[in-house]
Design a protein around this motif. Structure first.
Motif, PDB file in Angstrom:
ATOM      1  N   TRP A 285      14.887  -5.490 -11.167  1.00 15.28           N
ATOM      2  CA  TRP A 285      13.638  -6.000 -11.590  1.00 15.28           C
ATOM      3  C   TRP A 285      13.184  -4.940 -12.717  1.00 15.28           C
ATOM      4  O   TRP A 285      13.606  -3.957 -12.555  1.00 15.28           O
ATOM      5  CB  TRP A 285      12.616  -6.161 -10.468  1.00 15.28           C
ATOM      6  N   THR A 286      12.305  -5.604 -13.654  1.00 17.58           N
ATOM      7  CA  THR A 286      11.737  -4.610 -14.684  1.00 17.58           C
ATOM      8  C   THR A 286      10.540  -4.100 -14.308  1.00 17.58           C
ATOM      9  O   THR A 286       9.548  -4.656 -13.713  1.00 17.58           O
ATOM     10  CB  THR A 286      11.523  -5.620 -15.916  1.00 17.58           C
ATOM     11  N   LEU A 287      10.516  -2.848 -14.675  1.00 18.09           N
ATOM     12  CA  LEU A 287       9.253  -2.173 -14.411  1.00 18.09           C
ATOM     13  C   LEU A 287       8.300  -2.386 -15.376  1.00 18.09           C
ATOM     14  O   LEU A 287       8.479  -1.970 -16.531  1.00 18.09           O
ATOM     15  CB  LEU A 287       9.680  -0.405 -14.236  1.00 18.09           C
ATOM     16  N   HIS A 288       7.164  -2.654 -15.270  1.00 17.77           N
ATOM     17  CA  HIS A 288       6.193  -3.202 -16.266  1.00 17.77           C
ATOM     18  C   HIS A 288       5.042  -2.250 -16.333  1.00 17.77           C
ATOM     19  O   HIS A 288       4.291  -1.796 -17.399  1.00 17.77           O
ATOM     20  CB  HIS A 288       5.446  -4.489 -15.648  1.00 17.77           C
ATOM     21  N   GLU A 289       4.655  -1.597 -15.186  1.00 18.09           N
ATOM     22  CA  GLU A 289       3.563  -0.376 -15.184  1.00 18.09           C
ATOM     23  C   GLU A 289       3.792   0.538 -14.049  1.00 18.09           C
ATOM     24  O   GLU A 289       4.397   0.078 -13.252  1.00 18.09           O
ATOM     25  CB  GLU A 289       2.227  -0.897 -14.838  1.00 18.09           C
ATOM     26  N   ALA A 290       3.704   2.014 -14.445  1.00 18.54           N
ATOM     27  CA  ALA A 290       3.893   2.855 -13.567  1.00 18.54           C
ATOM     28  C   ALA A 290       2.572   3.994 -13.769  1.00 18.54           C
ATOM     29  O   ALA A 290       2.896   4.820 -14.618  1.00 18.54           O
ATOM     30  CB  ALA A 290       5.149   3.479 -13.633  1.00 18.54           C
ATOM     31  N   ALA A 291       1.694   3.905 -13.034  1.00 18.40           N
ATOM     32  CA  ALA A 291       0.451   4.589 -13.245  1.00 18.40           C
ATOM     33  C   ALA A 291       0.052   5.590 -11.666  1.00 18.40           C
ATOM     34  O   ALA A 291       0.926   5.333 -10.849  1.00 18.40           O
ATOM     35  CB  ALA A 291      -0.899   4.042 -13.664  1.00 18.40           C
ATOM     36  N   ASP A 292      -0.864   6.280 -11.821  1.00 13.28           N
ATOM     37  CA  ASP A 292      -1.039   7.241 -10.563  1.00 13.28           C
ATOM     38  C   ASP A 292      -1.689   6.222  -9.419  1.00 13.28           C
ATOM     39  O   ASP A 292      -1.537   6.321  -8.306  1.00 13.28           O
ATOM     40  CB  ASP A 292      -2.331   8.275 -10.753  1.00 13.28           C
ATOM     41  N   ASP A 293      -2.454   5.151  -9.937  1.00 16.69           N
ATOM     42  CA  ASP A 293      -3.027   4.362  -8.776  1.00 16.69           C
ATOM     43  C   ASP A 293      -2.376   2.813  -8.831  1.00 16.69           C
ATOM     44  O   ASP A 293      -2.597   2.256  -7.676  1.00 16.69           O
ATOM     45  CB  ASP A 293      -4.582   3.885  -9.239  1.00 16.69           C
ATOM     46  N   ARG A 294      -1.297   2.486  -9.630  1.00 10.65           N
ATOM     47  CA  ARG A 294      -0.824   1.289  -9.697  1.00 10.65           C
ATOM     48  C   ARG A 294       0.452   1.205 -10.118  1.00 10.65           C
ATOM     49  O   ARG A 294       0.764   1.920 -11.428  1.00 10.65           O
ATOM     50  CB  ARG A 294      -1.690   0.438 -10.038  1.00 10.65           C
ATOM     51  N   ALA A 295       1.442   0.479  -9.757  1.00  6.96           N
ATOM     52  CA  ALA A 295       2.603   0.179 -10.440  1.00  6.96           C
ATOM     53  C   ALA A 295       3.031  -1.291 -10.078  1.00  6.96           C
ATOM     54  O   ALA A 295       2.555  -1.888  -9.206  1.00  6.96           O
ATOM     55  CB  ALA A 295       3.936   1.004  -9.929  1.00  6.96           C
ATOM     56  N   SER A 296       3.880  -1.732 -10.891  1.00  6.15           N
ATOM     57  CA  SER A 296       4.266  -3.255 -10.843  1.00  6.15           C
ATOM     58  C   SER A 296       5.820  -3.425 -11.520  1.00  6.15           C
ATOM     59  O   SER A 296       6.076  -2.872 -12.470  1.00  6.15           O
ATOM     60  CB  SER A 296       3.323  -4.018 -11.489  1.00  6.15           C
ATOM     61  N   LEU A 297       6.435  -4.306 -10.836  1.00  5.74           N
ATOM     62  CA  LEU A 297       7.516  -4.774 -11.436  1.00  5.74           C
ATOM     63  C   LEU A 297       7.682  -6.134 -11.205  1.00  5.74           C
ATOM     64  O   LEU A 297       7.005  -6.898 -10.369  1.00  5.74           O
ATOM     65  CB  LEU A 297       8.926  -4.198 -10.276  1.00  5.74           C
TER      66      LEU A 297
ATOM     67  N   ASP B  14       0.896  -1.130   0.006  1.00  7.81           N
ATOM     68  CA  ASP B  14       0.010  -0.007   0.020  1.00  7.81           C
ATOM     69  C   ASP B  14       0.941   1.217   0.084  1.00  7.81           C
ATOM     70  O   ASP B  14       1.944   1.374   0.686  1.00  7.81           O
ATOM     71  CB  ASP B  14      -0.758  -0.077   1.519  1.00  7.81           C
ATOM     72  N   CYS B  15       0.445   2.426  -0.890  1.00 11.15           N
ATOM     73  CA  CYS B  15       1.187   3.625  -0.673  1.00 11.15           C
ATOM     74  C   CYS B  15       0.362   4.597  -1.316  1.00 11.15           C
ATOM     75  O   CYS B  15      -0.794   4.436  -1.542  1.00 11.15           O
ATOM     76  CB  CYS B  15       2.471   3.352  -1.665  1.00 11.15           C
ATOM     77  N   ALA B  16       1.047   5.885  -1.019  1.00  9.32           N
ATOM     78  CA  ALA B  16       0.178   7.163  -1.373  1.00  9.32           C
ATOM     79  C   ALA B  16       0.628   7.427  -2.735  1.00  9.32           C
ATOM     80  O   ALA B  16      -0.373   8.086  -3.516  1.00  9.32           O
ATOM     81  CB  ALA B  16       0.709   8.424  -0.468  1.00  9.32           C
ATOM     82  N   ASP B  17       1.691   7.349  -3.349  1.00  7.95           N
ATOM     83  CA  ASP B  17       2.141   7.622  -4.813  1.00  7.95           C
ATOM     84  C   ASP B  17       2.855   6.401  -5.333  1.00  7.95           C
ATOM     85  O   ASP B  17       4.157   6.153  -5.304  1.00  7.95           O
ATOM     86  CB  ASP B  17       2.859   9.043  -4.488  1.00  7.95           C
ATOM     87  N   PRO B  18       2.035   5.516  -6.068  1.00  9.58           N
ATOM     88  CA  PRO B  18       2.668   4.285  -6.678  1.00  9.58           C
ATOM     89  C   PRO B  18       3.658   4.812  -7.809  1.00  9.58           C
ATOM     90  O   PRO B  18       4.815   4.193  -7.801  1.00  9.58           O
ATOM     91  CB  PRO B  18       1.431   3.614  -7.499  1.00  9.58           C
ATOM     92  N   ARG B  19       3.380   5.823  -8.438  1.00  8.00           N
ATOM     93  CA  ARG B  19       4.513   6.141  -9.710  1.00  8.00           C
ATOM     94  C   ARG B  19       5.635   6.410  -8.782  1.00  8.00           C
ATOM     95  O   ARG B  19       6.758   6.188  -9.478  1.00  8.00           O
ATOM     96  CB  ARG B  19       3.606   7.331 -10.274  1.00  8.00           C
ATOM     97  N   ALA B  20       5.726   7.325  -7.873  1.00 12.87           N
ATOM     98  CA  ALA B  20       7.114   7.734  -7.310  1.00 12.87           C
ATOM     99  C   ALA B  20       7.643   6.538  -6.584  1.00 12.87           C
ATOM    100  O   ALA B  20       8.884   6.454  -6.474  1.00 12.87           O
ATOM    101  CB  ALA B  20       6.757   8.767  -6.239  1.00 12.87           C
ATOM    102  N   LEU B  21       6.878   5.599  -5.728  1.00 18.17           N
ATOM    103  CA  LEU B  21       7.687   4.528  -5.155  1.00 18.17           C
ATOM    104  C   LEU B  21       8.255   3.597  -6.272  1.00 18.17           C
ATOM    105  O   LEU B  21       9.150   2.945  -5.825  1.00 18.17           O
ATOM    106  CB  LEU B  21       6.615   3.821  -4.161  1.00 18.17           C
ATOM    107  N   ALA B  22       7.345   3.282  -7.423  1.00 18.99           N
ATOM    108  CA  ALA B  22       8.171   2.633  -8.369  1.00 18.99           C
ATOM    109  C   ALA B  22       9.460   3.095  -8.854  1.00 18.99           C
ATOM    110  O   ALA B  22      10.222   2.310  -9.155  1.00 18.99           O
ATOM    111  CB  ALA B  22       7.106   2.443  -9.708  1.00 18.99           C
ATOM    112  N   LEU B  23       9.636   4.354  -9.027  1.00 17.47           N
ATOM    113  CA  LEU B  23      10.781   5.090  -9.353  1.00 17.47           C
ATOM    114  C   LEU B  23      11.951   4.504  -8.238  1.00 17.47           C
ATOM    115  O   LEU B  23      13.104   4.227  -8.634  1.00 17.47           O
ATOM    116  CB  LEU B  23      10.988   6.511  -9.524  1.00 17.47           C
TER     117      LEU B  23
END
Length: 245
Positions: free
Chosen positions: A155-167, A138-147
């Motif tokens: 790991w490979t960054l697959h998605e980085a959006a305002d609501d969700r990010a995945s690696l 859980d986080c407040a800013d998925p895009r920033a935490l993904a960075l």
């Protein structure tokens, strides 16, 4: 230099009992490196390997008081498999949980010590992850935490959006690390957290300095008697940087 996610650290009042639950839930083996520690990994697994993110269950006396900010999503292959898995987990001691999810196609549950997890409906993206589809933070800013995690790990960054990010591991195996926006804020130390490790031959102090430069912080925990390093991500979620392995 780089590091990678190798395991989840889960606190428990009874590590052996909770370890047995998760071993049965995942079909994994149980071991112990000492009193108060229960180690879980797939049969025949050579640790560490991105094909699986293992689980260490650690005895701690504190009682869970708030929803965990880190949880596991379990994968299923069909609606029947999802229903069968939910029923089997109930038989093992899990219960249904309400975290405000509303009407969703996945099932939110809690293990015998109240740790939330999800049994997902079938999704093609998780067809080859193994029993754990994702480790969710859980986080407040998925895009920033993904960075941060994209820079911290190989790991490979697959998605980085305002609501969700995945690696996911660059090898394309094992579970995903998913960062999901939630309205609640962190209020206590995380009973479930990530353990990451540098590769063999890397220097722990140098990797610690690199992660700090990326935005990791000191969580203010006494570390005088441990041989690993405890840090926090930019949103304050604790994680452990293990010795290179």
């Amino acid at each position: 230099m780089a590091t990678r996610l190798v395991q989840i650290n889960m606190k428990a009042q009874d590590d052996a009992a909770l370890g047995r639950f998760w071993a049965e839930a995942l079909g994994w083996g149980v071991d112990s490196e000492g009193p108060g520690v229960t180690n879980l990994e797939p049969p025949g697994f050579a640790y560490p390997d991105p094909a699986a993110v293992c689980i260490d269950v650690i005895a701690r006396p504190e009682v869970k008081t708030v929803k965990n900010r880190v949880h596991i999503d379990l994968a299923t292959t069909s609606p029947d498999h999802q229903a069968e898995l939910v029923a089997r987990l109930k038989d093992l001691g899990a219960t249904l949980a309400d975290v405000g999810q509303g009407d969703v196609p996945w099932v939110v549950m809690a293990d015998p010590e109240g740790n939330e997890f999800c049994v997902l409906e079938p999704r093609s993206v998780y067809r080859d992850t193994g029993p754990i589809a994702a480790v969710v933070v859980d986080c407040a800013d998925p895009r920033a935490l993904a960075l941060f995690w994209d820079g911290a790990m190989d790991w490979t960054l697959h998605e980085a959006a305002d609501d969700r990010a995945s690696l996911r591991s660059a090898r394309g195996v094992g579970p995903y690390l998913e960062l999901v926006r939630t309205p609640d804020s962190k209020s206590v130390w995380n009973r479930v957290h990530l353990d990451v490790a540098p590769y063999p031959g890397e220097d722990l102090a140098a990797e610690t300095a690199r992660l700090r430069a990326l935005g990791a912080t000191d969580p203010g925990i006494d570390q005088s008697e441990i041989h690993w390093t405890i840090l926090a991500d930019p949103e304050g979620n604790e994680f452990c940087l293990l010795t290179p392995r």
